[in-house]
Write a protein that holds these residues in place. Structure first.
Motif, PDB file in Angstrom:
ATOM      1  N   VAL A  40       0.849  -1.203   0.000  1.00 37.85           N
ATOM      2  CA  VAL A  40       0.000   0.000   0.000  1.00 37.85           C
ATOM      3  C   VAL A  40       0.881   1.248   0.000  1.00 37.85           C
ATOM      4  N   LYS A  41       1.858   1.267   0.904  1.00 36.55           N
ATOM      5  CA  LYS A  41       2.729   2.451   1.006  1.00 36.55           C
ATOM      6  C   LYS A  41       3.466   2.703  -0.307  1.00 36.55           C
ATOM      7  N   LYS A  42       3.945   1.627  -0.931  1.00 39.80           N
ATOM      8  CA  LYS A  42       4.698   1.755  -2.182  1.00 39.80           C
ATOM      9  C   LYS A  42       3.841   2.316  -3.312  1.00 39.80           C
ATOM     10  N   ALA A  43       2.541   2.036  -3.243  1.00 37.03           N
ATOM     11  CA  ALA A  43       1.661   2.430  -4.351  1.00 37.03           C
ATOM     12  C   ALA A  43       1.217   3.894  -4.274  1.00 37.03           C
ATOM     13  N   ILE A  44       1.508   4.551  -3.160  1.00 37.82           N
ATOM     14  CA  ILE A  44       1.061   5.942  -3.000  1.00 37.82           C
ATOM     15  C   ILE A  44       1.834   6.870  -3.940  1.00 37.82           C
ATOM     16  N   LYS A  82      -5.516  10.071  -3.639  1.00 40.29           N
ATOM     17  CA  LYS A  82      -6.442  10.779  -2.756  1.00 40.29           C
ATOM     18  C   LYS A  82      -7.156   9.842  -1.792  1.00 40.29           C
ATOM     19  N   LEU A  83      -7.214   8.563  -2.154  1.00 40.08           N
ATOM     20  CA  LEU A  83      -8.130   7.687  -1.432  1.00 40.08           C
ATOM     21  C   LEU A  83      -7.590   6.259  -1.369  1.00 40.08           C
ATOM     22  N   ILE A  84      -7.748   5.654  -0.195  1.00 32.94           N
ATOM     23  CA  ILE A  84      -7.546   4.204  -0.085  1.00 32.94           C
ATOM     24  C   ILE A  84      -8.903   3.583   0.218  1.00 32.94           C
ATOM     25  N   TYR A  85      -9.249   2.585  -0.581  1.00 32.95           N
ATOM     26  CA  TYR A  85     -10.562   1.956  -0.451  1.00 32.95           C
ATOM     27  C   TYR A  85     -10.398   0.478  -0.094  1.00 32.95           C
ATOM     28  N   THR A  86     -11.114   0.052   0.944  1.00 31.67           N
ATOM     29  CA  THR A  86     -11.044  -1.362   1.303  1.00 31.67           C
ATOM     30  C   THR A  86     -12.338  -1.809   1.973  1.00 31.67           C
ATOM     31  N   GLU A  87     -12.423  -3.104   2.243  1.00 35.26           N
ATOM     32  CA  GLU A  87     -13.578  -3.652   2.963  1.00 35.26           C
ATOM     33  C   GLU A  87     -13.066  -4.213   4.291  1.00 35.26           C
ATOM     34  N   THR A  88     -13.843  -4.037   5.362  1.00 34.17           N
ATOM     35  CA  THR A  88     -13.411  -4.546   6.670  1.00 34.17           C
ATOM     36  C   THR A  88     -13.126  -6.032   6.556  1.00 34.17           C
ATOM     37  N   MET A  89     -14.130  -6.762   6.071  1.00 34.86           N
ATOM     38  CA  MET A  89     -13.984  -8.200   5.811  1.00 34.86           C
ATOM     39  C   MET A  89     -14.256  -8.372   4.335  1.00 34.86           C
ATOM     40  N   GLU A 143      -3.968   0.506  11.113  1.00 35.40           N
ATOM     41  CA  GLU A 143      -2.687   0.706  10.411  1.00 35.40           C
ATOM     42  C   GLU A 143      -2.896   1.447   9.088  1.00 35.40           C
ATOM     43  N   LEU A 144      -3.949   1.079   8.362  1.00 38.22           N
ATOM     44  CA  LEU A 144      -4.243   1.792   7.115  1.00 38.22           C
ATOM     45  C   LEU A 144      -4.547   3.264   7.407  1.00 38.22           C
ATOM     46  N   ALA A 145      -5.241   3.503   8.522  1.00 38.32           N
ATOM     47  CA  ALA A 145      -5.570   4.885   8.897  1.00 38.32           C
ATOM     48  C   ALA A 145      -4.303   5.690   9.154  1.00 38.32           C
ATOM     49  N   PHE A 177     -20.239  -6.367   5.715  1.00 39.42           N
ATOM     50  CA  PHE A 177     -20.239  -7.717   6.305  1.00 39.42           C
ATOM     51  C   PHE A 177     -20.219  -7.682   7.834  1.00 39.42           C
ATOM     52  N   THR A 178     -19.836  -6.532   8.409  1.00 46.24           N
ATOM     53  CA  THR A 178     -19.576  -6.533   9.849  1.00 46.24           C
ATOM     54  C   THR A 178     -20.169  -5.327  10.595  1.00 46.24           C
ATOM     55  N   PRO A 179     -21.461  -4.988  10.345  1.00 49.68           N
ATOM     56  CA  PRO A 179     -22.020  -3.884  11.126  1.00 49.68           C
ATOM     57  C   PRO A 179     -22.057  -4.277  12.604  1.00 49.68           C
ATOM     58  N   MET A 180     -21.853  -3.343  13.485  1.00 51.42           N
ATOM     59  CA  MET A 180     -21.799  -3.528  14.940  1.00 51.42           C
ATOM     60  C   MET A 180     -20.533  -4.256  15.384  1.00 51.42           C
ATOM     61  N   ILE A 181     -20.124  -5.266  14.638  1.00 51.28           N
ATOM     62  CA  ILE A 181     -18.930  -6.026  15.016  1.00 51.28           C
ATOM     63  C   ILE A 181     -17.704  -5.126  14.949  1.00 51.28           C
ATOM     64  N   VAL A 182     -17.632  -4.322  13.882  1.00 51.77           N
ATOM     65  CA  VAL A 182     -16.511  -3.397  13.735  1.00 51.77           C
ATOM     66  C   VAL A 182     -17.066  -1.991  13.498  1.00 51.77           C
ATOM     67  N   ALA A 183     -16.448  -1.006  14.107  1.00 53.74           N
ATOM     68  CA  ALA A 183     -16.817   0.402  13.898  1.00 53.74           C
ATOM     69  C   ALA A 183     -15.617   1.102  13.251  1.00 53.74           C
ATOM     70  N   PRO A 184     -15.512   1.051  11.915  1.00 53.51           N
ATOM     71  CA  PRO A 184     -14.295   1.526  11.239  1.00 53.51           C
ATOM     72  C   PRO A 184     -13.940   2.982  11.541  1.00 53.51           C
ATOM     73  N   TYR A 185     -14.944   3.826  11.701  1.00 54.30           N
ATOM     74  CA  TYR A 185     -14.647   5.242  11.974  1.00 54.30           C
ATOM     75  C   TYR A 185     -13.928   5.392  13.313  1.00 54.30           C
ATOM     76  N   LYS A 186     -14.348   4.585  14.292  1.00 57.13           N
ATOM     77  CA  LYS A 186     -13.697   4.643  15.604  1.00 57.13           C
ATOM     78  C   LYS A 186     -12.251   4.153  15.520  1.00 57.13           C
ATOM     79  N   LEU A 187     -11.957   3.367  14.474  1.00 53.19           N
ATOM     80  CA  LEU A 187     -10.609   2.830  14.292  1.00 53.19           C
ATOM     81  C   LEU A 187      -9.760   3.711  13.375  1.00 53.19           C
ATOM     82  N   GLY A 188     -10.333   4.825  12.912  1.00 53.95           N
ATOM     83  CA  GLY A 188      -9.542   5.765  12.123  1.00 53.95           C
ATOM     84  C   GLY A 188      -9.960   5.961  10.675  1.00 53.95           C
ATOM     85  N   ALA A 189     -10.964   5.203  10.206  1.00 53.58           N
ATOM     86  CA  ALA A 189     -11.428   5.410   8.828  1.00 53.58           C
ATOM     87  C   ALA A 189     -12.129   6.762   8.725  1.00 53.58           C
ATOM     88  N   ASP A 190     -12.114   7.353   7.527  1.00 52.14           N
ATOM     89  CA  ASP A 190     -12.777   8.648   7.333  1.00 52.14           C
ATOM     90  C   ASP A 190     -14.224   8.483   6.890  1.00 52.14           C
TER      91      ASP A 190
END
Ligand SMILES: *Cc1c(COP(=O)(O)O)cnc(C)c1O
Length: 399
Positions: free
Chosen positions: A137-141, A146-153, A165-167, A183-196
C-alpha cells in the motif's frame, strides 16, 4: 467506556409527530416555508434545520441516518437507494479528474467494476492491490493519490483489513480511508478505528429482510454536507436518495440488528467448527487458524462475534453446484446471491458475486473456482442444519 453500537441506537429518542413510538413517515417530496427568505437561506446553506426537497433530506431518512451515525460513532450519515449508490457517490466525492485511488483487489464485484471500468472514463487511475499488505500500500502511493478503499472483511475470502494501520498510512500522506463495512455492522466500527468514510449496503445485515436494496454513508458532518451540497454534492446531483417509506422500515429493523448479528455469528461459528471436524476446507475468521483471527480480535466488538459468513472450498464448479442444488432441495437454505438474510444463502462466488472479476485475478486473489460462500441464517437449531448439510455431503460422497 466501551463503544456500544447497540446501546447508542437504543438511547436515541426518535418520536413521531403525535408522540408515536416510531417516527412519523414523511411522505412528501417538497416542504413549505413560512418566509421566502428562509427558503433562499436554506438553498445557500446559510440556514440549517429546514427541509427543502427530499432528494436533499427527508425527515424519515434523517431519523435512519442519525441512528446509523449513532451505531458507527460518526458525526453524520446519509442514506442511499442502494449500497452501490453509497459507494459510487462517496468515492466520486473524494476524487477529481487526474487523481489516483488505491483499492483492495478483493472488493465486492460491483465496486470492482466501478473502479476498473467506470472511473477511468473520468481520467481517474486506480491501483488494485492486496490492502492487507501494508508495504505494498505504502509503495503504491503517488503524489496524486487521494483515497484508499477497502472492505473490513472482504468477499469472499473473508480476509480482514488492518483499519488502524491503514488509517495511520492515510493520515501520514493526507489521504482519505474509505471502508465498506457491509459484512460486519456492529462487530466493527471503522470510523472509531480511524477510517474517514464508512459505506454500507443496508440490503444485507442492516435491513436483514431481503425486501429492498439500500445503502448508507457514515462520516464527518463536513463530508456528508459536501455530498449533499446543492451545487457540487455528488449525492445531491446524481440523486440516488432512499425512499422514506423504505427508510422507516429499515430503521425498525436496525433496532434488532444486535440480536441478529449475535445469532448469525453463533450459527456461523458452530458450522465452521463442524465443517472442519468432518474434514472440509473451511474459511471462517472466528477460527484460531484463520490468517487474520488475531487482527480481527483486536478490532472487533467481541460480543457480536465473528460474523455470519463462511466459505468452503469444493474445488470445482461442478462439485460446488451439485452440493448447492442438493442443499436447497433438502431445505438448508437458498441458492441465491446476497447475504445477511434470516435464511441461509449460498452461492459460488466465482460464478456469481465475484464474476465481474476476471478469472486470472480471481486466481491471484487466492479464490478457488469451487468456493461456496455461505451467509448463515438465524436458524434456531443450527445443529439440525449441520446434520442436513452433512447428509447432502454424504449423499454426494464428498465426505
Ligand atoms: C451487496 C454489496 C454491495 C452493493 O450493495 P447493493 O445494495 O446491492 O447496491 C457493496 N458491498 C458489499 C460488500 C456488498 O455485499
Amino acid at each position: 467506556m466501551k463503544f456500544d453500537p447497540a446501546s447508542n441506537i437504543q438511547d436515541l429518542l426518535q418520536f413521531g409527530e403525535f408522540g408515536d413510538v416510531n417516527p412519523s413517515i414523511t411522505d412528501s417530496a417538497t416542504y413549505t416555508f413560512m418566509e421566502a427568505r428562509a427558503m433562499t437561506d436554506t438553498f445557500t446553506g446559510e440556514q440549517e434545520g429546514c427541509f427543502l426537497y427530499s432528494r436533499h433530506w427527508n425527515p424519515s431518512n434523517k431519523f435512519l441516518a442519525d441512528a446509523l451515525a449513532a451505531m458507527d460513532g460518526t458525526p453524520a450519515a446519509w442514506v442511499t437507494a442502494s449500497g452501490m449508490a453509497a459507494i459510487t457517490c462517496a468515492i466520486l466525492q473524494c476524487v477529481n479528474s487526474g487523481d489516483h485511488i488505491i483499492s483492495s483487489m478483493t472488493t465486492y464485484g460491483g465496486t470492482y467494476a466501478f473502479l476498473k471500468n467506470y472511473v477511468p472514463k473520468f481520467n481517474i487511475e486506480v491501483s488494485f492491490l492486496d490492502t492487507t499488505d501494508l508495504e505494498a500500500v505504502k509503495k503504491a502511493i503517488r503524489p496524486n493519490t487521494k483515497l484508499i478503499y477497502t472492505e473490513t472483511m472482504n468477499n469472499p475470502l473473508l480476509q480482514i483489513s488492518d483499519i488502524p494501520e491503514l488509517a495511520k498510512v492515510c493520515k501520514a500522506h493526507n489521504l482519505k480511508l474509505m471502508v465498506d463495512n457491509t459484512f460486519t455492522p456492529m462487530i466493527v466500527a471503522p470510523y472509531k478505528l480511524g477510517a474517514d468514510v464508512v459505506v454500507y449496503s443496508m440490503t444485507k445485515f442492516i435491513n436483514g429482510k431481503n425486501d429492498c436494496v439500500a445503502g448508507a454513508i457514515c462520516a464527518s458532518e463536513e463530508f456528508i454536507n459536501s455530498l449533499i451540497d446543492v451545487n457540487t454534492g455528488t449525492a445531491m446531483i446524481l440523486g440516488p436518495v432512499l425512499d422514506p417509506l423504505r427508510s422507516s422500515a429499515i430503521l425498525k429493523n436496525l433496532h434488532t440488528l444486535h440480536i441478529r448479528m449475535k445469532q448469525h455469528s453463533y450459527n456461523a461459528a458452530y458450522l465452521a467448527k463442524k465443517f472442519k471436524s468432518i474434514g472440509l476446507k473451511c474459511n471462517y475468521p472466528g477460527e484460531a487458524d484463520h490468517r487474520d483471527h488475531e487482527l480481527f480480535k483486536r478490532m472487533m466488538n467481541a460480543e457480536f462475534g465473528f460474523g455470519g459468513m463462511i466459505a468452503i472450498d469444493m474445488e470445482t464448479v461442478d462439485r460446488a453446484s451439485k452440493l448447492m442444488e442438493l442443499m436447497q432441495e433438502k431445505g438448508v437454505g437458498y441458492l441465491a446471491v446476497s447475504l445477511g438474510y434470516f435464511k441461509t444463502l449460498f452461492s459460488n462466488s466465482g460464478k456469481s458475486t465475484s464474476s465481474e472479476i476476471p478469472e486470472d485475478v480471481q486466481k491471484e486473489m487466492g479464490m478457488s473456482e469451487g468456493l461456496i460462500r455461505f451467509s448463515v441464517g438465524l436458524d434456531n437449531d443450527i445443529d439440525r442444519t449441520f446434520q442436513l448439510i452433512h447428509q447432502c455431503l454424504k449423499e454426494l460422497k464428498y465426505v
